[in-house]
Design a protein around this motif. Sequence first.
Motif, PDB file in Angstrom:
ATOM      1  N   THR A  37      59.660 -34.796  28.990  1.00 38.45           N
ATOM      2  CA  THR A  37      58.627 -33.856  29.427  1.00 38.45           C
ATOM      3  C   THR A  37      58.943 -33.351  30.835  1.00 38.45           C
ATOM      4  OG1 THR A  37      57.324 -35.663  30.339  1.00 38.45           O
ATOM      5  CG2 THR A  37      56.810 -34.989  28.089  1.00 38.45           C
ATOM      6  N   ASN A  38      58.289 -32.270  31.206  1.00 39.98           N
ATOM      7  CA  ASN A  38      58.456 -31.686  32.539  1.00 39.98           C
ATOM      8  C   ASN A  38      58.027 -32.684  33.613  1.00 39.98           C
ATOM      9  OD1 ASN A  38      57.475 -30.340  34.971  1.00 39.98           O
ATOM     10  ND2 ASN A  38      58.012 -28.464  33.900  1.00 39.98           N
ATOM     11  N   VAL A  93      57.482 -32.364  36.912  1.00 40.21           N
ATOM     12  CA  VAL A  93      56.432 -31.954  37.848  1.00 40.21           C
ATOM     13  C   VAL A  93      55.055 -32.139  37.211  1.00 40.21           C
ATOM     14  CG1 VAL A  93      55.471 -30.001  39.108  1.00 40.21           C
ATOM     15  CG2 VAL A  93      57.934 -30.330  39.034  1.00 40.21           C
ATOM     16  N   ALA A  94      54.903 -31.619  35.989  1.00 34.71           N
ATOM     17  CA  ALA A  94      53.600 -31.693  35.332  1.00 34.71           C
ATOM     18  C   ALA A  94      53.235 -33.143  35.012  1.00 34.71           C
ATOM     19  CB  ALA A  94      53.615 -30.851  34.061  1.00 34.71           C
ATOM     20  N   THR A  95      54.220 -33.932  34.563  1.00 30.00           N
ATOM     21  CA  THR A  95      53.926 -35.325  34.232  1.00 30.00           C
ATOM     22  C   THR A  95      53.525 -36.105  35.481  1.00 30.00           C
ATOM     23  OG1 THR A  95      55.634 -35.131  32.536  1.00 30.00           O
ATOM     24  CG2 THR A  95      54.788 -37.330  32.961  1.00 30.00           C
ATOM     25  N   LEU A 124      52.055 -34.895  38.162  1.00 31.87           N
ATOM     26  CA  LEU A 124      50.666 -34.515  38.460  1.00 31.87           C
ATOM     27  C   LEU A 124      49.719 -35.259  37.539  1.00 31.87           C
ATOM     28  CD1 LEU A 124      50.836 -30.649  38.778  1.00 31.87           C
ATOM     29  CD2 LEU A 124      50.223 -32.288  40.544  1.00 31.87           C
ATOM     30  N   GLY A 125      50.098 -35.300  36.249  1.00 33.15           N
ATOM     31  CA  GLY A 125      49.276 -35.995  35.270  1.00 33.15           C
ATOM     32  C   GLY A 125      49.106 -37.455  35.641  1.00 33.15           C
ATOM     33  N   LEU A 126      50.197 -38.074  36.118  1.00 28.12           N
ATOM     34  CA  LEU A 126      50.116 -39.495  36.480  1.00 28.12           C
ATOM     35  C   LEU A 126      49.138 -39.701  37.635  1.00 28.12           C
ATOM     36  CD1 LEU A 126      51.303 -42.295  35.834  1.00 28.12           C
ATOM     37  CD2 LEU A 126      52.872 -41.952  37.731  1.00 28.12           C
ATOM     38  N   PHE A 134      57.387 -40.897  29.289  1.00 30.60           N
ATOM     39  CA  PHE A 134      57.213 -39.485  28.991  1.00 30.60           C
ATOM     40  C   PHE A 134      58.363 -38.630  29.509  1.00 30.60           C
ATOM     41  CE2 PHE A 134      52.876 -41.009  28.379  1.00 30.60           C
ATOM     42  CZ  PHE A 134      52.618 -40.469  27.137  1.00 30.60           C
TER      43      PHE A 134
END
Lengths: 359, 303
Positions: free
Chosen positions: B83-84, B86-88, B90-92, B77
Motif C-alpha cells: 500500500t501507499n 504516505v497514506a498508510t 497517516l492511517g497508522l 500493509f
Amino acid sequence: MIVFTPRNKPSKNWIFLAPTLSIILTVILGGFIFAFLGYNPGETLYHIFISPFTRIDRISDVFVKACPLIIIGTGLIFCFKANVWNIGAEGQFIIGALLAGSFGLLFPEMDTKFLLLIMIFIGFLGGALWAFIPAILKTKLNVNEILVSLMLVYIAMLLIDFVVRGPLRDPMSFGFPLTKAYPEGALINKIPIPGIGFLGQLHYGVISVFILVPIAWVIINKTLLGFQIKVLGSAPKATSFAGFKEKRITMIVLLLSGGLAGIAGVIEVSANMGQLQPEISFGYGFTAIIVVFLGRLNPIGIILAGIIIATVKLGADNAQMAIGIPKVVTGLFEGILLFFLLTGETLQKYQIAWKNYRS
Amino acid sequence: MDALILTIIATSIPLLLAASGELIAEKSGVLNLGVEGMMLSGAVGAFGAVLWLGNPYFGIIAGAISGILMASVFSIFTINFMTNQVATGLGLTIFATGFSGLAGAPLVGKTIPSLPKIEVYLLSDIPLIGNIFFKQDLIAYISILLIILITFFLNSSKPGIVLRAVGDNHNNAHSIGYPVKKIRWLATCFGGMCAGLGGAYIPLLLTPHWSEGMTSGRGWIAIALVVFASWIPWRIIVGAFLFGGITIAQFVGQARGWPIPSQILSMMPYIATIIALTIISGRFSKNKSVVPESLGKPFVDVA
C-alpha cells in the motif's frame, strides 16, 4: 507463499467491492477491538453505526456533519490525484474561518446581505494563503509539503486560540474565550421545513456541496487542468515531456484545496457557532483525508463517503453520551478503514494467488 | 544552570529516540509517517504497564513492545500488501491516536512513579558534567548509546551496508539475493521500538500522567529531524537538543513574563521545524544523493 501478478487493466469489480468489503471488515475488526478492551461490542457498534439513523433529525444531522468533510475532501482530491500530500487542511480550515470571522466582526458596517458571500471569498483566500506556504516552499525549494502543512496546523490552532482569547475577545463574555456574536448578515440560517419546523441542524450551507462538487467534477474530468493533474499523479515524468509545468500544477492544487478547506471553515462557523471560539474544527481536516480515500478520489464518491464517515462521527458522540466511550474511537475506525481501502487498491492492480514452491 | 540543561535534555530524548528509529527505517527505504501514533501507543503502553505492575522499568519494555506492534501493522500493509506508504502512515497515526485514547480512557487522572536516575560511580560527582552526563535515567543512556551503535551499524557493518543498499535500490538488492521485504520489516520494527521508547519517556519522566494525544506533535517533529539531520545519525543529537532548547525557551519565556503571548511562544517549535526544513531542503536541491533513492516506493516482488 502469496504471489502478486500485475493486472493488464485495473479490475472493475474491485472499484465497488473494495470500499464495501473494507467497511464490513472494519466493523467486524472494530467489534473485536472493543471486546478486547472490555466494552460490549454489540452495544458499542449499535451506538456508532445504527443510532444516527434512528430519528429523522439525527439523519439530517448526519448530512450537516458530512458537509465540511465533503467540501474539504473535494479540495483534497485535486492534491491527492496529483500526488501532492496536503495533510494540513485542518489548519487551512481554521485560518479561512478565522480571517472571514475577523472581517465580519471588525467591520460591522459591512453587515448587508452580501456579507456572507464576502466572508466565503475571504475564507477561500485565507485557506489558500495557509496552503500557499507549503506550496511556495515545495515548488521553489523542494521542501516536503507533508511536514510543512502539518506544522501549520499546530500554528493555526495556536493562532485562533490567541485571537479569540486576546484581540477579538468579547469583553462581555464573562471570562469565556469567545468573540462577539457574528452580525446578522454573516450567519447561515437553518432551513425551515413546512409542517415540521427545523430538521435538526439542517442549514442552507449544505447547498454549497451541490455547487462545489459538480464544479470539481467538471474540472477533473472535462478540463485540461484536470488532465494535467492526473498525468502529474500517475506519470510525473510524462508531465514535462508533455510540456506541462509541474510546479504550476502543484501550486494550483494546493491553493485550491486550501481555499476549499477555508470555505468549509466559514460555513461551519457561520451555520453552527455564530461566533469564533478556540476550537472550531474537531479534526475535520484530518478526517477528510479518509473521506477522500473512501470516495476513491471521485467527487461523487466523496458525497457518499462523507455521509458514511459523518455517521461514525455522530455515532461516536452518541456512544460517548450513552456508554462513556471516548470520542477518539472514531480514529480507530478511520485508521482501520484506511488500511483496508489501501489494500483494496493493491488488489485492484494485482491478482493474488497462492503458490507452493517445492523443488 | 544545570537544571535548565537537564530539562532541555529531558525534552530532547523522546525526539532523539523517535528520530533515530525513523532514520533506520528510512535508510531501508520505508517512509513511516506513523511515528506520532507509535509514540502515543508507547506512551499509553508504558503508563498502563507501570500502573499495573508498579515498577517503572516495566514501562520501558511495554513502551518498546507497543511501538513494535504498531510498526508491524504498518509493515503488513506497506511491505506485504504494497500500500501507499504516505497514506498508510497517516492511517497508522489516526488509528493509534484512537486506540491509545480508548485504551487509556480508564487511566486518565492516575499518576505513576517516574523512572529513577542512575548515578555512575564517582563520575557523577564531577561538578556540572557529573549532573548532566552521569546522573541520567536508563532511557537517556540507551538513546545516546543507540546513536553510537547506529552510526557504527550503518557505516561499518555488513548488515548496515545491506540495509542501505535495500534503501537505495531495492531492485538491485533483490537481484543480488538480499531479502528486501524481511530487511524492511526489521528496520520498520526497529523504528517502531525506538518511537515506542520515545513515547514511553513522556509519561515515565516528563509528565507522570496519561492524557489523549499527549505527544502533541513530537512524532512529526521527529520525522522532520531526520530530514534536518540529512540522514546522518549524530546530527540528530544536534537537532533534538536544538528543538528541546526551543521548547524549553517557551516555558522560560512564560515563567519570566516575556511580553509575548504564550500561544505565540508555543508556536516556536513548529515554526522552527519549518525554517529548519527550508534551510536543509534548499541545500538538497543541489545535492540529492543524501536521500535514500527508494524512499517511500513500494517494492513489488512480482512473479
